[in-house]
Design a protein around this motif. Structure first.
Motif, mmCIF file in Angstrom:
data_model
loop_
_atom_site.group_PDB
_atom_site.id
_atom_site.type_symbol
_atom_site.label_atom_id
_atom_site.label_comp_id
_atom_site.label_asym_id
_atom_site.label_seq_id
_atom_site.Cartn_x
_atom_site.Cartn_y
_atom_site.Cartn_z
ATOM 1 N N HIS A 100 0.823 -1.210 0.000
ATOM 2 C CA HIS A 100 0.000 0.000 0.000
ATOM 3 C C HIS A 100 0.864 1.270 0.000
ATOM 4 C CE1 HIS A 100 -3.127 -2.864 1.276
ATOM 5 N NE2 HIS A 100 -4.002 -1.954 0.914
ATOM 6 N N GLY A 101 2.185 1.100 0.010
ATOM 7 C CA GLY A 101 3.076 2.247 -0.035
ATOM 8 C C GLY A 101 3.512 2.763 1.312
ATOM 9 N N VAL A 102 3.134 2.068 2.401
ATOM 10 C CA VAL A 102 3.559 2.512 3.726
ATOM 11 C C VAL A 102 4.884 1.855 4.093
ATOM 12 C CG1 VAL A 102 1.155 2.759 4.458
ATOM 13 C CG2 VAL A 102 2.396 0.671 5.025
ATOM 14 N N HIS A 103 5.568 2.433 5.074
ATOM 15 C CA HIS A 103 6.755 1.788 5.629
ATOM 16 C C HIS A 103 6.276 0.861 6.740
ATOM 17 C CE1 HIS A 103 10.605 2.030 8.263
ATOM 18 N NE2 HIS A 103 10.572 0.919 7.528
ATOM 19 N N ALA A 104 6.106 -0.414 6.409
ATOM 20 C CA ALA A 104 5.624 -1.400 7.364
ATOM 21 C C ALA A 104 6.803 -2.077 8.039
ATOM 22 C CB ALA A 104 4.754 -2.438 6.663
ATOM 23 N N VAL A 105 6.750 -2.140 9.374
ATOM 24 C CA VAL A 105 7.818 -2.757 10.159
ATOM 25 C C VAL A 105 7.229 -3.926 10.946
ATOM 26 C CG1 VAL A 105 9.620 -2.407 11.883
ATOM 27 C CG2 VAL A 105 8.928 -0.503 10.398
ATOM 28 N N GLY A 106 7.787 -5.093 10.751
ATOM 29 C CA GLY A 106 7.341 -6.260 11.502
ATOM 30 C C GLY A 106 8.189 -6.462 12.746
ATOM 31 N N VAL A 107 7.520 -6.611 13.881
ATOM 32 C CA VAL A 107 8.214 -6.860 15.150
ATOM 33 C C VAL A 107 7.810 -8.239 15.656
ATOM 34 C CG1 VAL A 107 8.415 -6.138 17.558
ATOM 35 C CG2 VAL A 107 8.366 -4.421 15.731
ATOM 36 N N GLU A 108 8.789 -9.042 16.012
ATOM 37 C CA GLU A 108 8.532 -10.431 16.397
ATOM 38 C C GLU A 108 9.593 -10.882 17.402
ATOM 39 O OE1 GLU A 108 7.400 -14.064 17.044
ATOM 40 O OE2 GLU A 108 6.174 -12.860 15.669
ATOM 41 N N PRO A 109 9.192 -11.482 18.542
ATOM 42 C CA PRO A 109 10.188 -11.924 19.521
ATOM 43 C C PRO A 109 10.849 -13.254 19.188
ATOM 44 C CG PRO A 109 7.982 -12.347 20.352
ATOM 45 C CD PRO A 109 7.815 -11.605 19.046
ATOM 46 N N ASP A 110 10.209 -14.080 18.363
ATOM 47 C CA ASP A 110 10.702 -15.421 18.073
ATOM 48 C C ASP A 110 11.710 -15.376 16.917
ATOM 49 O OD1 ASP A 110 11.131 -18.049 17.297
ATOM 50 O OD2 ASP A 110 9.047 -18.649 17.579
ATOM 51 N N PRO A 150 11.034 -1.129 19.569
ATOM 52 C CA PRO A 150 12.250 -0.379 19.196
ATOM 53 C C PRO A 150 11.942 0.905 18.431
ATOM 54 C CG PRO A 150 11.900 -2.151 17.639
ATOM 55 C CD PRO A 150 10.797 -2.275 18.669
ATOM 56 N N PHE A 151 11.083 1.737 19.020
ATOM 57 C CA PHE A 151 10.688 2.991 18.384
ATOM 58 C C PHE A 151 10.694 4.112 19.422
ATOM 59 C CE2 PHE A 151 8.442 -0.427 16.160
ATOM 60 C CZ PHE A 151 8.925 -0.247 14.862
ATOM 61 N N ALA A 152 10.979 5.315 18.957
ATOM 62 C CA ALA A 152 10.934 6.482 19.841
ATOM 63 C C ALA A 152 9.489 6.860 20.147
ATOM 64 C CB ALA A 152 11.650 7.661 19.176
ATOM 65 N N ALA A 156 12.535 -8.157 1.147
ATOM 66 C CA ALA A 156 12.517 -6.691 1.091
ATOM 67 C C ALA A 156 11.883 -6.077 2.328
ATOM 68 C CB ALA A 156 11.763 -6.217 -0.157
ATOM 69 N N GLY A 157 11.342 -6.902 3.218
ATOM 70 C CA GLY A 157 10.633 -6.395 4.390
ATOM 71 C C GLY A 157 11.560 -5.915 5.488
ATOM 72 N N ASP A 158 11.008 -5.079 6.370
ATOM 73 C CA ASP A 158 11.737 -4.549 7.534
ATOM 74 C C ASP A 158 11.252 -5.314 8.760
ATOM 75 O OD1 ASP A 158 12.912 -3.134 9.587
ATOM 76 O OD2 ASP A 158 12.258 -1.155 8.887
ATOM 77 N N PHE A 159 12.079 -6.221 9.275
ATOM 78 C CA PHE A 159 11.702 -7.067 10.400
ATOM 79 C C PHE A 159 12.702 -6.890 11.539
ATOM 80 C CE2 PHE A 159 10.084 -9.240 6.587
ATOM 81 C CZ PHE A 159 8.730 -9.314 6.924
ATOM 82 N N ARG A 160 12.172 -6.750 12.759
ATOM 83 C CA ARG A 160 13.030 -6.514 13.912
ATOM 84 C C ARG A 160 12.595 -7.402 15.088
ATOM 85 N NH1 ARG A 160 12.976 0.169 13.637
ATOM 86 N NH2 ARG A 160 12.913 0.282 11.346
ATOM 87 N N GLN A 161 13.576 -7.849 15.857
ATOM 88 C CA GLN A 161 13.281 -8.698 17.004
ATOM 89 C C GLN A 161 13.034 -7.830 18.231
ATOM 90 O OE1 GLN A 161 16.162 -11.745 17.808
ATOM 91 N NE2 GLN A 161 14.925 -12.708 19.397
ATOM 92 N N ALA A 162 11.862 -7.978 18.815
ATOM 93 C CA ALA A 162 11.515 -7.213 20.019
ATOM 94 C C ALA A 162 10.225 -7.768 20.605
ATOM 95 C CB ALA A 162 11.349 -5.722 19.696
ATOM 96 N N GLU A 163 10.016 -7.459 21.880
ATOM 97 C CA GLU A 163 8.793 -7.837 22.577
ATOM 98 C C GLU A 163 7.739 -6.744 22.398
ATOM 99 O OE1 GLU A 163 8.405 -10.689 24.128
ATOM 100 O OE2 GLU A 163 10.494 -11.412 24.127
ATOM 101 N N ALA A 164 6.475 -7.131 22.523
ATOM 102 C CA ALA A 164 5.382 -6.168 22.382
ATOM 103 C C ALA A 164 5.420 -5.097 23.465
ATOM 104 C CB ALA A 164 4.039 -6.898 22.426
ATOM 105 N N GLU A 165 6.007 -5.444 24.613
ATOM 106 C CA GLU A 165 6.064 -4.492 25.723
ATOM 107 C C GLU A 165 7.284 -3.569 25.650
ATOM 108 O OE1 GLU A 165 4.558 -8.543 27.310
ATOM 109 O OE2 GLU A 165 6.086 -7.780 25.919
ATOM 110 N N ALA A 166 8.164 -3.785 24.685
ATOM 111 C CA ALA A 166 9.380 -2.963 24.565
ATOM 112 C C ALA A 166 9.716 -2.791 23.092
ATOM 113 C CB ALA A 166 10.540 -3.605 25.318
#
Length: 256
Positions: free
Chosen positions: A66-76, A101-103, A89-99
Motif C-alpha cells: 500500500h506504499g507505507v513503511h511497514a515494520v514487523g516486530v517479532e520476539p521469536d 524499538p521505536f521512539a 525486502a521487508g523490515d523485520f526486527r526482534q523485540a517484545e510487544a512491551e518494549a
C-alpha cells in the motif's frame, strides 16, 4: 534433551505452527479480515506502521504494497528467519510487544493480530502502543477469544472441556473480549469493536484441532483415550465433508 535436540524440536514446532498459520491465512475469510484491519488503520503512503507479533510477515508485505513503511516486530527468532526468507525486502526486527524499538510518538499505525492472548499483562503492550503512536495515530487489535471457539461434535461436553482446557493454558485466553476495555484504560479515543466469525470446514484445519486437543490432554483435563477418540471423530468428519469450526474474531480499533 541436549541443546542440539532442543534446537531441532524448536525448529519442528515452528514449522508445525507455520503450517497452521499458512493454512489459516490462505482462507478467504482471513484475507478479508486482514484487509479490514488495513482499512481501519487508514494506511497512507510514506507513513510508518508497525505490525507487532508479525509471525512470518505476510501482513507486513501486504501493508508495504500500500506504499507505507511497514515494520514487523517479532520476539521469536525462528519466525523472524522465516519472515526474512519469505519477504526479503521487508523490515523485520526482534523485540517484545512491551518494549518496541521505536521512539515516543514516532509511528502512525499499530497492528497486533493474534498476539495479546499470549501476554500475561497485555495492558502493558497497549501502553507501549500508546507510547510509540503519534497523536491521531491508529491502533487495530485482532484476535480470537479462545474460550469461544466452536467445534461441531456429538460429544458437546468433551469438546467444551477440551476447548476450555486449551484456553486455560494461555496467558490471557479471553483477551479478545477485553480489547475495548484495554484500549479505553490505555487512554485511546474513538474505540470501536467488530466481531467477525471465521468458519472452517476443510481437512487442512485438522492440525489446529490437534494443537487444541494435545495440550488439553497433556494438562490432564482429558484422558489420552478421550483425546484420541475425539480427534478420530474430527478426522472422520473432515474426510466426509462434515467438519465445522467457527471462531469469532474480535477487531478493535481506536486512535491515540
Amino acid at each position: 534433551m541436549d541443546k542440539n535436540q532442543e534446537a531441532v524440536q524448536e525448529h519442528r514446532d515452528t514449522e508445525a505452527l507455520l503450517a497452521v498459520l499458512d493454512a489459516a491465512d490462505q482462507m478467504p475469510d482471513a484475507a478479508l479480515l486482514r484487509a479490514r484491519s488495513y482499512e481501519l488503520l487508514s494506511l497512507a503512503p510514506s507513513t510508518t506502521v508497525v505490525d507487532v507479533g508479525c509471525g512470518a510477515g505476510r501482513a507486513v508485505a501486504e501493508m508495504a504494497a500500500h506504499g507505507v513503511h511497514a515494520v514487523g516486530v517479532e520476539p521469536d527468532p525462528e519466525m523472524l528467519t522465516a519472515a526474512r526468507q519469505r519477504w526479503p525486502a521487508g523490515d523485520f526486527r526482534q523485540a517484545e510487544a512491551e518494549a518496541l524499538p521505536f521512539a515516543d510518538k514516532s509511528v502512525h499505525g499499530y497492528r497486533a493480530d493474534k498476539v495479546l492472548h499470549l501476554l500475561r499483562e497485555p495492558g502493558h503492550a497497549v501502553e507501549e502502543a500508546r507510547r510509540v503512536l503519534c497523536p491521531g495515530g491508529g491502533i487495530v487489535l485482532v484476535g480470537q477469544d479462545w474460550d469461544a471457539i466452536m467445534i461441531d461434535s456429538d460429544d458437546a461436553a468433551l469438546t467444551r472441556r477440551i476447548v476450555q482446557a486449551r484456553a486455560d493454558l494461555l496467558a490471557t485466553p479471553r483477551a479478545g473480549r477485553q480489547y475495548r476495555r484495554m484500549l479505553l484504560d490505555g487512554g485511546f479515543k474513538d474505540v470501536s469493536v467488530e466481531v467477525h466469525t471465521s468458519v472452517f470446514n476443510g481437512p487442512e484445519m485438522l492440525s489446529l484441532l490437534s494443537r487444541i486437543a494435545e495440550p488439553a490432554c497433556a494438562s490432564g483435563a482429558v484422558g489420552r483415550d478421550q483425546a484420541n477418540e475425539w480427534l478420530t471423530d474430527q478426522r472422520r468428519r473432515a474426510e466426509t465433508g462434515h467438519l465445522l469450526i467457527a471462531i469469532p474474531i474480535f477487531v478493535a480499533s481506536a486512535t491515540a
